[in-house]
Each structure stands twice: as C-alpha cells, then as structure tokens.
Design a protein around this motif. Structure first.
Motif, PDB file in Angstrom:
ATOM      1  N   TYR A   6      30.306 -80.093  22.816  1.00 48.63           N
ATOM      2  CA  TYR A   6      29.024 -80.756  23.065  1.00 48.63           C
ATOM      3  C   TYR A   6      28.840 -82.069  22.314  1.00 48.63           C
ATOM      4  O   TYR A   6      27.737 -82.612  22.291  1.00 48.63           O
ATOM      5  N   ARG A  56      22.399 -74.432  25.134  1.00 51.38           N
ATOM      6  CA  ARG A  56      23.142 -73.894  26.271  1.00 51.38           C
ATOM      7  C   ARG A  56      23.149 -72.370  26.233  1.00 51.38           C
ATOM      8  O   ARG A  56      23.015 -71.700  27.276  1.00 51.38           O
ATOM      9  N   GLU A  96      22.676 -76.165  35.168  1.00 53.18           N
ATOM     10  CA  GLU A  96      23.772 -77.071  34.832  1.00 53.18           C
ATOM     11  C   GLU A  96      23.687 -77.489  33.367  1.00 53.18           C
ATOM     12  O   GLU A  96      22.603 -77.619  32.799  1.00 53.18           O
ATOM     13  N   GLU A  97      24.834 -77.719  32.789  1.00 59.56           N
ATOM     14  CA  GLU A  97      24.900 -78.139  31.395  1.00 59.56           C
ATOM     15  C   GLU A  97      24.125 -79.432  31.160  1.00 59.56           C
ATOM     16  O   GLU A  97      23.489 -79.619  30.111  1.00 59.56           O
ATOM     17  N   SER A  98      24.165 -80.317  32.147  1.00 57.81           N
ATOM     18  CA  SER A  98      23.484 -81.613  31.995  1.00 57.81           C
ATOM     19  C   SER A  98      21.966 -81.472  31.898  1.00 57.81           C
ATOM     20  O   SER A  98      21.283 -82.398  31.452  1.00 57.81           O
ATOM     21  N   SER A  99      21.435 -80.317  32.308  1.00 57.71           N
ATOM     22  CA  SER A  99      19.982 -80.135  32.294  1.00 57.71           C
ATOM     23  C   SER A  99      19.484 -79.379  31.064  1.00 57.71           C
ATOM     24  O   SER A  99      18.314 -78.986  31.020  1.00 57.71           O
TER      25      SER A  99
END
Length: 212
Positions: A76, A90, A180-183
């Motif tokens: 990350y 996460r 999603e990881e981006s969120s």
C-alpha cells in the motif's frame, strides 16, 4: 465441454460457497449442492466425502481468495504510516462487504458443531492479517516481535470497532458490490485509523530490514 478434475472441484467449491451463504449450512443439502453445481451427487461425493468436508474446503477457498485481495502492508505504499493506514482500511473494507460478513456469521453459527471450520476461518481472516501487519511493524518500525504483534492486534481492534460490530449485528446496511482497493478512502473513514497509527507507532520508523 464438461468440467473435470481440478476445474470441476473449483467450480463445486465456488458454487457451494454461494449456496451456503444463501441457505445456511443445515438447509444446503448435498442434493441441492449437486444440482446447483450441475453435477451428480456421486461426483460430488467423489470430491468431498461429506458436507462437513465440503464446508471445510469452502473455508479454505475463502481464505485463499481473501488473502489474495488483502495483500500485505508493503503493497500500500512506501510511507510506512500510510501503508499501515491503508492496510487496516482495506481489512475493514473487505470485512464489511456483504458476502464476507455473511460468511463470518455462518462461521459463528457453525462454531459449536464445526469448531475446526470456525477456527480456520478465524485464522484466515483475523490471525493472518494480524501476522502480516506485525511482520511489517517489525521490519519498518523496528518493534520486537511481541511488541509488534501486540501493536498489530491493537491497531486492527481499533480499526474494527465499531463499524464491523455494527455490520455483524445487522445495524448497518451491507453492500454486495465488490469493494475495489482504489475506493478505500471513500468506503472507510480513515481518520480514526490514522489517529491510532499516530498514537501507537513511533514517529520515525526504522529502515527496512529487507523482509516483506
């Protein structure tokens, strides 16, 4: 083309995972599981000798899928504090995802009858996340192993409460679309996690030891 071997086994496991979540362990008979997997009961028993064994295999599959998506704190970012914050975010984001939360409830519901499955689920979802975080804290912050483990446990505990508990008891509405990881920053309030990181970790992290 008909599925065979490892492909068929994986298909059965993915199907069984959905059926167990939809119907619960007791109502999900081997007849239902075979029908939903579009295979015969004989084939189902050839891969899994009992429903208990199938359920244990589903727990192992969930572990594999979960840990692949969680990754390690080093994934990350290069800044240690930010990496820890996003890893914890996460962790929470995935736990309050609808199917994940329902799997957790299912594991709790079957804990008395299938303690091995509940134990495997706990180890996969909670203990392994703690272990990965503790390893990172030892590498990047120079914490001795017992302190790293204790700090990791404290950080994850502060991350989980109260949102995970509210979701577990159905107080908060669950989302079923994959997070999603981006969120992470929009799905999770990272401010309390950053506060915990600032409070519990040294201001100047040690240089990496080379471990990941």
């Amino acid at each position: 083309m008909a599925r065979r071997g490892a492909e068929l086994r994986k298909h059965i496991l993915l199907t069984a995972k959905d059926v167990f979540l939809e119907m619960g362990f007791e109502r999900a008979s081997m007849d239902v599981l075979a029908a939903r997997a579009e295979t015969s009961k004989r084939t189902l028993y050839a891969h899994f000798e009992s429903k208990d064994k199938l359920f244990l295999a589903v727990v192992d599959l969930v572990r594999e899928l979960y840990l692949d998506k969680l990754k390690t704190p080093a994934h990350y970012g290069d800044d240690p504090a930010q990496a820890v914050t996003l890893f914890c975010g996460r962790f929470l984001q995935m736990l309050v995802w609808g199917p994940s939360l329902r799997t957790c409830r299912l594991g709790i519901a079957e804990a008395d009858r299938l303690p091995e499955a509940a134990g495997r689920y706990y180890e996969a979802i909670f203990d392994t996340a703690e272990e990965r975080l503790a390893t990172f804290l030892g590498d990047r912050y120079g914490l001795p192993a017992p302190d790293a483990r204790s700090t990791a446990r404290d950080l994850l505990g502060r991350t989980l409460y109260p949102r995970f508990v509210r979701a577990l008891f159905g107080v908060d509405e669950l989302r079923d679309d994959w997070p999603e990881e981006s969120s992470i920053p929009t799905d999770i309030d990272l401010a309390p996690i950053r506060t915990a990181v600032t409070t519990l970790l040294p201001a100047a992290p040690a240089a990496p030891s080379g471990r990941r």
